[in-house]
Motif scaffolding. Structure first.
Motif, PDB file in Angstrom:
ATOM      1  N   ASN A   1       9.496   1.989 -17.514  1.00 19.91           N
ATOM      2  CA  ASN A   1       8.373   2.772 -18.018  1.00 19.91           C
ATOM      3  C   ASN A   1       7.279   2.855 -16.945  1.00 19.91           C
ATOM      4  N   PRO A   2       6.807   4.055 -16.571  1.00 22.45           N
ATOM      5  CA  PRO A   2       5.730   4.176 -15.584  1.00 22.45           C
ATOM      6  C   PRO A   2       4.447   3.503 -16.073  1.00 22.45           C
ATOM      7  N   LEU A   3       3.836   2.698 -15.203  1.00 22.40           N
ATOM      8  CA  LEU A   3       2.654   1.915 -15.578  1.00 22.40           C
ATOM      9  C   LEU A   3       1.411   2.287 -14.775  1.00 22.40           C
ATOM     10  N   PHE A   4       1.509   2.246 -13.431  1.00 24.02           N
ATOM     11  CA  PHE A   4       0.354   2.446 -12.562  1.00 24.02           C
ATOM     12  C   PHE A   4       0.733   3.283 -11.352  1.00 24.02           C
ATOM     13  N   LYS A   5      -0.179   4.119 -10.885  1.00 27.53           N
ATOM     14  CA  LYS A   5      -0.021   4.860  -9.627  1.00 27.53           C
ATOM     15  C   LYS A   5      -0.610   4.008  -8.502  1.00 27.53           C
ATOM     16  N   SER A   6      -0.015   4.095  -7.340  1.00 33.54           N
ATOM     17  CA  SER A   6      -0.482   3.292  -6.208  1.00 33.54           C
ATOM     18  C   SER A   6      -1.927   3.610  -5.829  1.00 33.54           C
ATOM     19  N   GLY A   7      -2.387   4.820  -6.079  1.00 29.31           N
ATOM     20  CA  GLY A   7      -3.764   5.194  -5.748  1.00 29.31           C
ATOM     21  C   GLY A   7      -4.824   4.481  -6.561  1.00 29.31           C
ATOM     22  N   THR A   8      -4.413   3.819  -7.648  1.00 29.86           N
ATOM     23  CA  THR A   8      -5.372   3.087  -8.479  1.00 29.86           C
ATOM     24  C   THR A   8      -5.355   1.585  -8.171  1.00 29.86           C
TER      25      THR A   8
ATOM     26  N   VAL B   1       8.417   2.436  -7.299  1.00 30.93           N
ATOM     27  CA  VAL B   1       9.214   3.628  -7.011  1.00 30.93           C
ATOM     28  C   VAL B   1       8.425   4.445  -5.996  1.00 30.93           C
ATOM     29  N   PRO B   2       8.928   4.563  -4.755  1.00 30.54           N
ATOM     30  CA  PRO B   2       8.191   5.311  -3.728  1.00 30.54           C
ATOM     31  C   PRO B   2       7.960   6.757  -4.138  1.00 30.54           C
ATOM     32  N   GLU B   3       6.844   7.295  -3.658  1.00 31.59           N
ATOM     33  CA  GLU B   3       6.479   8.684  -3.936  1.00 31.59           C
ATOM     34  C   GLU B   3       7.640   9.603  -3.549  1.00 31.59           C
ATOM     35  N   GLY B   4       7.921  10.586  -4.414  1.00 29.35           N
ATOM     36  CA  GLY B   4       8.997  11.534  -4.152  1.00 29.35           C
ATOM     37  C   GLY B   4      10.341  11.148  -4.742  1.00 29.35           C
ATOM     38  N   GLN B   5      10.491   9.888  -5.163  1.00 33.85           N
ATOM     39  CA  GLN B   5      11.742   9.464  -5.811  1.00 33.85           C
ATOM     40  C   GLN B   5      11.596   9.630  -7.315  1.00 33.85           C
ATOM     41  N   PRO B   6      12.701   9.940  -8.007  1.00 32.91           N
ATOM     42  CA  PRO B   6      12.613  10.154  -9.458  1.00 32.91           C
ATOM     43  C   PRO B   6      12.325   8.870 -10.222  1.00 32.91           C
ATOM     44  N   LEU B   7      11.519   9.003 -11.261  1.00 32.36           N
ATOM     45  CA  LEU B   7      11.255   7.887 -12.165  1.00 32.36           C
ATOM     46  C   LEU B   7      12.293   7.968 -13.281  1.00 32.36           C
ATOM     47  N   GLU B   8      13.079   6.917 -13.425  1.00 33.07           N
ATOM     48  CA  GLU B   8      14.113   6.910 -14.453  1.00 33.07           C
ATOM     49  C   GLU B   8      13.950   5.696 -15.328  1.00 33.07           C
ATOM     50  N   LEU B   9      13.853   5.938 -16.645  1.00 33.42           N
ATOM     51  CA  LEU B   9      13.786   4.835 -17.590  1.00 33.42           C
ATOM     52  C   LEU B   9      15.142   4.165 -17.674  1.00 33.42           C
ATOM     53  N   VAL B  10      15.141   2.856 -17.831  1.00 37.80           N
ATOM     54  CA  VAL B  10      16.372   2.112 -18.035  1.00 37.80           C
ATOM     55  C   VAL B  10      16.839   2.382 -19.456  1.00 37.80           C
ATOM     56  N   ARG B  11      18.081   2.719 -19.611  1.00 38.95           N
ATOM     57  CA  ARG B  11      18.639   2.994 -20.937  1.00 38.95           C
ATOM     58  C   ARG B  11      19.134   1.698 -21.559  1.00 38.95           C
TER      59      ARG B  11
ATOM     60  N   LYS C   1       0.831  -1.216   0.000  1.00 39.03           N
ATOM     61  CA  LYS C   1       0.000   0.000   0.000  1.00 39.03           C
ATOM     62  C   LYS C   1       0.861   1.259   0.000  1.00 39.03           C
ATOM     63  N   THR C   2       2.159   1.125  -0.164  1.00 41.80           N
ATOM     64  CA  THR C   2       3.078   2.256  -0.137  1.00 41.80           C
ATOM     65  C   THR C   2       2.815   3.186  -1.321  1.00 41.80           C
ATOM     66  N   PRO C   3       2.642   4.492  -1.064  1.00 41.49           N
ATOM     67  CA  PRO C   3       2.414   5.435  -2.163  1.00 41.49           C
ATOM     68  C   PRO C   3       3.597   5.464  -3.132  1.00 41.49           C
ATOM     69  N   GLY C   4       3.281   5.584  -4.406  1.00 46.54           N
ATOM     70  CA  GLY C   4       4.325   5.658  -5.417  1.00 46.54           C
ATOM     71  C   GLY C   4       3.811   5.236  -6.773  1.00 46.54           C
ATOM     72  N   THR C   5       4.741   4.857  -7.628  1.00 50.60           N
ATOM     73  CA  THR C   5       4.436   4.473  -9.000  1.00 50.60           C
ATOM     74  C   THR C   5       5.027   3.105  -9.287  1.00 50.60           C
ATOM     75  N   TYR C   6       4.262   2.266  -9.942  1.00 51.03           N
ATOM     76  CA  TYR C   6       4.739   0.966 -10.389  1.00 51.03           C
ATOM     77  C   TYR C   6       5.245   1.136 -11.811  1.00 51.03           C
ATOM     78  N   VAL C   7       6.492   0.678 -12.033  1.00 49.72           N
ATOM     79  CA  VAL C   7       7.128   0.814 -13.337  1.00 49.72           C
ATOM     80  C   VAL C   7       7.473  -0.568 -13.874  1.00 49.72           C
ATOM     81  N   CYS C   8       7.696  -0.651 -15.170  1.00 45.57           N
ATOM     82  CA  CYS C   8       8.074  -1.913 -15.805  1.00 45.57           C
ATOM     83  C   CYS C   8       9.440  -2.356 -15.271  1.00 45.57           C
TER      84      CYS C   8
END
Length: 140
Positions: A53-60, A129-139, A41-48
């Motif tokens: 690649n950002p996929l889902f926000k924890s609020g959804t 990726v916890p809320e407040g941390q930068p989202l970085e795509l893998v190169r 339930k930790t706030p943040g963004t789920y990435v691939c």
């Protein structure tokens, strides 16, 4: 629109764990109830897990009772691709990362409001990726 990331199987094997490779590149599925994000339930963004690649926000995210983490909507219209899946004698909609084409799970029309959708995802296909941390795509 995100830039596509295309790698060979050998390059994916170097980048991913065996479990990630099986799900993301070979369209596998983790056992129900076994995923690390099922109760998160930790706030943040789920990435691939393959490309960031950002996929889902924890609020959804919601508890679907299916044994896999479920979400009502994606981060945006370009985050995932939806593909007809007629394997195993079923008709479903597969969800893939729009950037690296990695298999994430399936979407079903039996979710709660506001979308009525249930994006049923494999934990191993994502990183949080916890809320407040930068989202970085893998190169590449």
């Amino acid at each position: 629109m995100v830039d596509k990331l295309t790698l060979s199987d050998a390059q994916w094997r170097e980048r991913l764990t065996p479990e990630e490779f099986n799900v993301l590149r070979k369209h596998g599925t983790e056992r129900p109830g076994s995923g690390c994000f099922l109760g998160t339930k930790t706030p943040g963004t789920y990435v691939c897990a393959g490309c960031g690649n950002p996929l889902f926000k924890s609020g959804t995210k919601f508890e679907s009772g299916t044994g896999w983490p479920s979400f009502t909507q994606t981060v945006g219209p370009d985050s995932v691709a939806e593909i007809d899946d007629r394997t195993y004698g079923m008709v479903r909609t597969e969800v893939r990362c729009a950037r690296c084409d990695g298999h994430l799970g399936h979407v079903f029309p039996d979710g709660p409001p506001p979308t009525g959708l249930r994006y049923c995802m494999n934990s191993v296909a994502m990183k949080h990726v916890p809320e407040g941390q930068p989202l970085e795509l893998v190169r590449a």
